[in-house]
Design an enzyme around this catalytic site. Structure first.
Site, PDB file in Angstrom:
ATOM      1  N   SER A   1      -8.485   1.353  -0.909  1.00 58.99           N
ATOM      2  CA  SER A   1      -7.905   2.523  -1.558  1.00 58.99           C
ATOM      3  C   SER A   1      -7.951   2.349  -3.078  1.00 58.99           C
ATOM      4  O   SER A   1      -9.037   2.204  -3.640  1.00 58.99           O
ATOM      5  CB  SER A   1      -6.486   2.744  -1.027  1.00 58.99           C
ATOM      6  OG  SER A   1      -6.023   4.026  -1.341  1.00 58.99           O
TER       7      SER A   1
ATOM      8  N   ASP B   1      -8.453   9.639   8.041  1.00 55.69           N
ATOM      9  CA  ASP B   1      -7.630   9.197   6.904  1.00 55.69           C
ATOM     10  C   ASP B   1      -7.041  10.439   6.229  1.00 55.69           C
ATOM     11  O   ASP B   1      -7.776  11.333   5.808  1.00 55.69           O
ATOM     12  CB  ASP B   1      -8.549   8.433   5.950  1.00 55.69           C
ATOM     13  CG  ASP B   1      -7.822   7.776   4.803  1.00 55.69           C
ATOM     14  OD1 ASP B   1      -6.858   8.367   4.282  1.00 55.69           O
ATOM     15  OD2 ASP B   1      -8.243   6.672   4.414  1.00 55.69           O
TER      16      ASP B   1
ATOM     17  N   HIS C   1      -5.721   5.437   7.287  1.00 58.06           N
ATOM     18  CA  HIS C   1      -5.690   4.706   6.010  1.00 58.06           C
ATOM     19  C   HIS C   1      -4.924   3.382   6.126  1.00 58.06           C
ATOM     20  O   HIS C   1      -4.741   2.690   5.128  1.00 58.06           O
ATOM     21  CB  HIS C   1      -5.004   5.605   4.959  1.00 58.06           C
ATOM     22  CG  HIS C   1      -5.342   5.249   3.537  1.00 58.06           C
ATOM     23  ND1 HIS C   1      -6.620   5.319   3.022  1.00 58.06           N
ATOM     24  CD2 HIS C   1      -4.559   4.817   2.503  1.00 58.06           C
ATOM     25  CE1 HIS C   1      -6.607   4.959   1.749  1.00 58.06           C
ATOM     26  NE2 HIS C   1      -5.366   4.644   1.400  1.00 58.06           N
TER      27      HIS C   1
END
Lengths: 284, 284
Positions: A150, A229, A262
């Site tokens: 991320s 995600d 995620h």
């Protein structure tokens, strides 16, 4: 001499997970980082994978949740996980109390705007100060790889793209591919770097790929992205990375993983592939 | 019909990690548990390993930190992780505010002393209510295995020892082997079960092993224990388990793992061996 205070040590897959506190001159605060040393480090120096975590994380999330130690122990790779921002009462955080800026959200840039420029220099910390410390004090070589998740996937990409020759390999999980054009990135960059968007390009993977000279290093990028995600469409936008790579002739392996989100459950499911990707490059 | 409220779902190693909230009739409160369903569960029912966690844990610790999903997905085993006690504002906790009794510390017994006997019936929950729910609502068989850590290692051992034929296999990490004779166990048992130590024997692995009749089931016990575990000498005392097994002719594989502590780094390092031990028995 930089003092390293060991604050934890756990045997793990025949090696050691350890945590250290030290004074960072670059960040102007005390920092904690974690190291996984595989069993091979007892017989001689091993290469290092630097792992950059995402928003809100510390050094602990990856070490506790990714399940990386098993294959790192098999392959003989050390892993170093820094924190995600400068920390402490003296370090200003998000004035709005958000979790996407300030503490836990250093974005791996060097801030040039007050009051952030005093401490928020995670890029210099991750690329220079921390590796220098690690290479001086642990049984490791100067062969380095970098990966992250991320915000940390963005960090891994820009650290590699900005430093040809410094990393043997790079990969990312669900990276923020184009921070100059997403809400998380725009919030952070406008504060850390100011309003001149032209200056943001030096900290944006898509822009750095576009700016690589014809004879520049083009380390193959390995990216995994879950297609379930919740940040995919608004913040991560892997299609922008694909376009930038296609236009620039930048090798990219982008795997859209069906049903994955995620979380660290996603990272754990594919970390073995990334470690083997890095090990192959580190061996060369 | 018991209502299951799904509160999380994460794709993991081709299967699913999911969390559910439900009303427990046995415990008189809402409970959360986690399930890992391997990819094979999409094609037909799979056996289940029940995992019992240690003091202070919830359903999340094992699922996030043990790295069990990879091999569970390979072997086609579901994993069910309950919480470690009844929960909620109505459930009395430790009057002294300790972390080794009450919330997060149900000790897998059925309390018979007020006020604990109203809610603290984790044994019935883990052995009966939860498996009945899981077997009614998920694609699983009635082939069951059980394992756990520390307080949960104690729980796994007593659940198997008290229920011949109910589990195909049992294992434990750093179990409290003889709770009737260690500080954690004495604190919990004296409150949950009262001062008559004779009644404690029904909830103590060493005593249950000693009381197994000559023709009783003797499921082989697999136990891993780190020799650098800070609770080893005062709370866990694996030598007492070894003595009880030797005297009773109870098969035991007790592995003292050099340098390992009480953390999930220890569990993660050896969980693969335990899963393969259970898979071999579940297949029979």
């Amino acid at each position: 001499m930089n003092t390293l205070e060991q604050i934890a040590a756990n045997r793990s897959f025949g090696g050691w997970h350890k945590r250290f506190r030290h004074r960072s001159a670059v960040l102007g605060c005390d920092m904690v980082f974690a190291v996984y040393l595989p069993p091979q480090a007892e017989d001689g120096p091993v290469p290092v994978l630097y792992w950059l975590s995402g928003l809100t994380c510390t050094d602990e999330n990856f070490m506790q949740k990714a399940g990386a130690q098993r294959v790192a122990a098999e392959l003989g790779i050390a892993i170093v996980a820094p924190d995600t921002s400068p920390r402490g009462a003296d370090v200003p955080g998000d004035p709005d109390g958000g979790w996407d800026f300030g503490h836990g959200a250093g974005f791996y840039v060097n801030a040039n705007q007050a009051p952030w420029d005093r401490h928020y220099r995670m890029y210099d910390y991750v690329v220079d100060e921390l590796p220098a410390l690690v290479e001086a004090r642990f049984p490791v070589t100067t062969r380095r790889a970098i990966s992250g998740h991320s915000m940390g996937g963005h960090g891994a990409l820009i650290c590699a793209l900005k430093n040809p020759g410094r990393y043997a390999s790079v990969s990312a999980f669900a990276p923020i591919t184009h921070p100059a054009d997403c809400p998380w990135g725009e919030k952070a960059f406008s504060r850390y770097l100011g309003d001149d968007r032209e200056t943001w390009k030096a900290w944006d993977a898509c822009e750095l790929i576009a700016a690589t000279p014809p004879d520049g290093e083009r380390l193959p990028l390995m990216v995994d992205q879950g297609d379930a995600d919740s940040f995919l469409a608004t913040q991560l936008r892997p299609e922008q990375l694909r376009t930038a790579c296609t236009l620039a002739g930048q090798p990219l392996t982008l795997r859209l993983q069906p049903g994955y989100d995620h979380s660290y459950y996603f990272i754990a499911s594919f970390i073995d592939d990334h470690l083997r990707h890095h090990a192959a490059a580190l061996r060369r």
